[in-house]
Design a protein around this motif. Sequence first.
Motif, mmCIF file in Angstrom:
data_model
loop_
_atom_site.group_PDB
_atom_site.id
_atom_site.type_symbol
_atom_site.label_atom_id
_atom_site.label_comp_id
_atom_site.label_asym_id
_atom_site.label_seq_id
_atom_site.Cartn_x
_atom_site.Cartn_y
_atom_site.Cartn_z
ATOM 1 N N UNK A 7 -14.309 12.109 -14.318
ATOM 2 C CA UNK A 7 -13.451 11.317 -15.139
ATOM 3 C C UNK A 7 -12.436 12.282 -15.801
ATOM 4 N N UNK A 8 -12.524 13.293 -16.267
ATOM 5 C CA UNK A 8 -11.780 14.442 -16.943
ATOM 6 C C UNK A 8 -10.490 14.725 -15.841
ATOM 7 N N UNK A 9 -11.067 14.882 -14.688
ATOM 8 C CA UNK A 9 -10.051 15.304 -13.581
ATOM 9 C C UNK A 9 -9.164 14.212 -13.266
ATOM 10 N N UNK A 10 -9.972 12.930 -13.140
ATOM 11 C CA UNK A 10 -8.798 11.714 -12.906
ATOM 12 C C UNK A 10 -7.872 11.448 -14.012
ATOM 13 N N UNK A 48 -4.893 23.907 -9.598
ATOM 14 C CA UNK A 48 -5.438 24.627 -10.792
ATOM 15 C C UNK A 48 -6.452 23.620 -11.375
ATOM 16 N N UNK A 49 -6.340 22.358 -11.498
ATOM 17 C CA UNK A 49 -7.261 21.418 -12.020
ATOM 18 C C UNK A 49 -8.349 21.140 -11.133
ATOM 19 N N UNK A 50 -8.223 21.229 -9.642
ATOM 20 C CA UNK A 50 -9.335 21.032 -8.948
ATOM 21 C C UNK A 50 -10.223 22.480 -9.114
ATOM 22 N N UNK A 51 -9.657 23.421 -9.190
ATOM 23 C CA UNK A 51 -10.617 24.477 -9.171
ATOM 24 C C UNK A 51 -11.435 24.763 -10.648
ATOM 25 N N UNK A 52 -10.524 24.124 -11.661
ATOM 26 C CA UNK A 52 -11.261 24.493 -13.082
ATOM 27 C C UNK A 52 -12.067 23.327 -13.700
ATOM 28 N N UNK A 57 -12.805 24.837 -4.569
ATOM 29 C CA UNK A 57 -11.704 25.706 -4.012
ATOM 30 C C UNK A 57 -11.898 25.680 -2.367
ATOM 31 N N UNK A 58 -10.925 26.637 -1.834
ATOM 32 C CA UNK A 58 -11.114 26.550 -0.393
ATOM 33 C C UNK A 58 -10.811 27.991 0.009
ATOM 34 N N UNK A 59 -10.984 28.221 1.467
ATOM 35 C CA UNK A 59 -10.802 29.460 1.971
ATOM 36 C C UNK A 59 -10.236 29.193 3.260
#
Length: 116
Positions: A7-10, A48-52, A57-59
């Motif tokens: 919810x916060x992310x969205x 930034x928001x995906x990660x935090x 994250x991705x590689x």
Amino acid sequence: MIFIRSLIFNIVFFGFTAIMAFCAIPALFLGRLAGLKVINFWLAFVYLIERNIIGLDYKIIGKDNLPKDGSYIIACKHQSAWETMKLIPIFGEVLIVLKKELMDLPLWGQIGRAHV
């Protein structure tokens, strides 16, 4: 906890995207470089928001096998919009091949044509 983080992310994602869409209007008239700067800024914030917020994250594996100069083709399976949003941060300026019908979408098509 997952629901709250989602919810916060969205809220942050769509709120910031709406603000960026409004602020990006001048870039339509300033050319391709200005548009790319706006897109890169937005994509950096999304990462930034995906990660935090959601811990995503991705590689990258095998990027060192790509040619150092010249062109090459990256073919994505397009299982989601995620890889589309990561092409520019990973590979730099890219040329995207898309269906002609997508250029008929209101506003999206005009923005796409302005940066071709």
